[in-house]
Scaffold this motif. Sequence first.
Motif, mmCIF file in Angstrom:
data_model
loop_
_atom_site.group_PDB
_atom_site.id
_atom_site.type_symbol
_atom_site.label_atom_id
_atom_site.label_comp_id
_atom_site.label_asym_id
_atom_site.label_seq_id
_atom_site.Cartn_x
_atom_site.Cartn_y
_atom_site.Cartn_z
ATOM 1 N N SER A 3 -20.243 -62.661 -39.066
ATOM 2 C CA SER A 3 -21.196 -63.751 -38.921
ATOM 3 C C SER A 3 -22.506 -63.477 -39.671
ATOM 4 O O SER A 3 -23.380 -64.332 -39.709
ATOM 5 N N PHE A 4 -22.637 -62.326 -40.276
ATOM 6 C CA PHE A 4 -23.874 -61.984 -40.990
ATOM 7 C C PHE A 4 -23.945 -62.738 -42.313
ATOM 8 O O PHE A 4 -23.034 -62.647 -43.135
ATOM 9 N N PRO A 5 -25.020 -63.503 -42.543
ATOM 10 C CA PRO A 5 -25.151 -64.227 -43.815
ATOM 11 C C PRO A 5 -25.518 -63.271 -44.955
ATOM 12 O O PRO A 5 -26.556 -62.620 -44.924
ATOM 13 N N LEU A 6 -24.673 -63.192 -45.954
ATOM 14 C CA LEU A 6 -24.839 -62.224 -47.030
ATOM 15 C C LEU A 6 -26.078 -62.484 -47.885
ATOM 16 O O LEU A 6 -26.660 -61.554 -48.438
ATOM 17 N N LEU A 7 -26.500 -63.731 -47.988
ATOM 18 C CA LEU A 7 -27.682 -64.026 -48.799
ATOM 19 C C LEU A 7 -28.957 -63.471 -48.175
ATOM 20 O O LEU A 7 -29.987 -63.368 -48.847
ATOM 21 N N ALA A 8 -28.889 -63.091 -46.907
ATOM 22 C CA ALA A 8 -30.036 -62.443 -46.266
ATOM 23 C C ALA A 8 -30.363 -61.133 -46.980
ATOM 24 O O ALA A 8 -31.527 -60.725 -47.040
ATOM 25 N N CYS A 57 -20.746 -67.294 -53.624
ATOM 26 C CA CYS A 57 -19.305 -67.582 -53.752
ATOM 27 C C CYS A 57 -18.543 -67.026 -52.556
ATOM 28 O O CYS A 57 -17.653 -67.694 -52.009
ATOM 29 N N VAL A 58 -18.882 -65.829 -52.133
ATOM 30 C CA VAL A 58 -18.231 -65.229 -50.966
ATOM 31 C C VAL A 58 -18.542 -66.050 -49.714
ATOM 32 O O VAL A 58 -17.664 -66.299 -48.881
ATOM 33 N N GLU A 59 -19.777 -66.497 -49.585
ATOM 34 C CA GLU A 59 -20.174 -67.292 -48.415
ATOM 35 C C GLU A 59 -19.416 -68.620 -48.361
ATOM 36 O O GLU A 59 -19.009 -69.058 -47.289
ATOM 37 N N VAL A 60 -19.237 -69.259 -49.497
ATOM 38 C CA VAL A 60 -18.493 -70.524 -49.521
ATOM 39 C C VAL A 60 -17.044 -70.274 -49.117
ATOM 40 O O VAL A 60 -16.448 -71.047 -48.367
ATOM 41 N N TYR A 61 -16.470 -69.173 -49.587
ATOM 42 C CA TYR A 61 -15.101 -68.831 -49.182
ATOM 43 C C TYR A 61 -15.036 -68.572 -47.679
ATOM 44 O O TYR A 61 -14.108 -69.025 -46.998
ATOM 45 N N ARG A 62 -16.023 -67.858 -47.155
ATOM 46 C CA ARG A 62 -16.038 -67.560 -45.720
ATOM 47 C C ARG A 62 -16.243 -68.815 -44.885
ATOM 48 O O ARG A 62 -15.874 -68.861 -43.716
ATOM 49 N N ALA A 63 -16.830 -69.851 -45.468
ATOM 50 C CA ALA A 63 -17.094 -71.097 -44.741
ATOM 51 C C ALA A 63 -15.816 -71.852 -44.420
ATOM 52 O O ALA A 63 -15.815 -72.760 -43.589
ATOM 53 N N THR A 64 -14.718 -71.504 -45.058
ATOM 54 C CA THR A 64 -13.465 -72.221 -44.817
ATOM 55 C C THR A 64 -12.868 -71.901 -43.452
ATOM 56 O O THR A 64 -11.973 -72.600 -42.988
ATOM 57 N N SER A 65 -13.372 -70.886 -42.813
ATOM 58 C CA SER A 65 -12.905 -70.546 -41.469
ATOM 59 C C SER A 65 -13.661 -71.380 -40.441
ATOM 60 O O SER A 65 -14.839 -71.690 -40.620
ATOM 61 N N SER A 66 -12.995 -71.762 -39.372
ATOM 62 C CA SER A 66 -13.669 -72.532 -38.318
ATOM 63 C C SER A 66 -13.776 -71.706 -37.042
ATOM 64 O O SER A 66 -13.838 -72.250 -35.951
ATOM 65 N N LEU A 76 -27.014 -68.733 -38.619
ATOM 66 C CA LEU A 76 -27.842 -67.655 -39.166
ATOM 67 C C LEU A 76 -28.217 -67.928 -40.622
ATOM 68 O O LEU A 76 -29.319 -67.574 -41.056
ATOM 69 N N SER A 77 -27.335 -68.576 -41.379
ATOM 70 C CA SER A 77 -27.662 -68.962 -42.753
ATOM 71 C C SER A 77 -28.807 -69.966 -42.773
ATOM 72 O O SER A 77 -29.663 -69.922 -43.664
ATOM 73 N N LEU A 78 -28.833 -70.854 -41.793
ATOM 74 C CA LEU A 78 -29.944 -71.802 -41.675
ATOM 75 C C LEU A 78 -31.241 -71.059 -41.392
ATOM 76 O O LEU A 78 -32.291 -71.383 -41.965
ATOM 77 N N VAL A 79 -31.177 -70.044 -40.553
ATOM 78 C CA VAL A 79 -32.366 -69.230 -40.259
ATOM 79 C C VAL A 79 -32.842 -68.511 -41.526
ATOM 80 O O VAL A 79 -34.044 -68.467 -41.808
ATOM 81 N N MET A 105 -30.263 -71.219 -53.417
ATOM 82 C CA MET A 105 -28.957 -70.647 -53.080
ATOM 83 C C MET A 105 -28.756 -70.625 -51.565
ATOM 84 O O MET A 105 -27.663 -70.934 -51.081
ATOM 85 N N THR A 106 -29.805 -70.276 -50.822
ATOM 86 C CA THR A 106 -29.672 -70.266 -49.358
ATOM 87 C C THR A 106 -29.463 -71.680 -48.830
ATOM 88 O O THR A 106 -28.693 -71.882 -47.891
ATOM 89 N N LEU A 107 -30.134 -72.660 -49.436
ATOM 90 C CA LEU A 107 -29.923 -74.050 -49.042
ATOM 91 C C LEU A 107 -28.497 -74.487 -49.362
ATOM 92 O O LEU A 107 -27.843 -75.151 -48.541
ATOM 93 N N SER A 108 -28.000 -74.108 -50.528
ATOM 94 C CA SER A 108 -26.619 -74.437 -50.894
ATOM 95 C C SER A 108 -25.627 -73.804 -49.926
ATOM 96 O O SER A 108 -24.619 -74.424 -49.575
ATOM 97 N N ASP A 109 -25.920 -72.597 -49.483
ATOM 98 C CA ASP A 109 -25.066 -71.926 -48.503
ATOM 99 C C ASP A 109 -25.021 -72.722 -47.203
ATOM 100 O O ASP A 109 -23.951 -72.940 -46.633
ATOM 101 N N VAL A 110 -26.167 -73.182 -46.750
ATOM 102 C CA VAL A 110 -26.235 -73.964 -45.507
ATOM 103 C C VAL A 110 -25.452 -75.270 -45.655
ATOM 104 O O VAL A 110 -24.606 -75.612 -44.823
#
Length: 129
Positions: A3-8, A57-66, A76-79, A105-110
Amino acid sequence: MASFPLLAIVVAAYTALALVAPGWLNGVVFVLPLLSGSTLPFQGGDLLLVIGLLLLCVEVYRATSSSTAAILNHVLSLVVFIVALIDLLVMPRMANMTFFLIVLMTLSDVIAGFTVTISTARRDIQRPS
């Protein structure tokens, strides 16, 4: 850890370097020779942008999980986005195009995280049992 956002990592690294070693962000870290004979100089900030794009790119891939971890990752990405936006608006050393692109990039991740999760959830709900 899922659950850790990598862009942090990129936001924290840029913030720390801007406060401790601002010269590194603007200095040439290495030069990439091109086939044309020209060279492409990479500054420290450029290097963080490249790392940020790869992590996005990794975060977008990880977003496919529910899963629950993925939902926590989105929150946490929003934070991270909010903290990065505050850094951009308040800290003079962060007021540059490189950090602005990191904030984007962080906004795109969110946006990607929530969009992909909602689309996946909608598809799961509409699927006949």
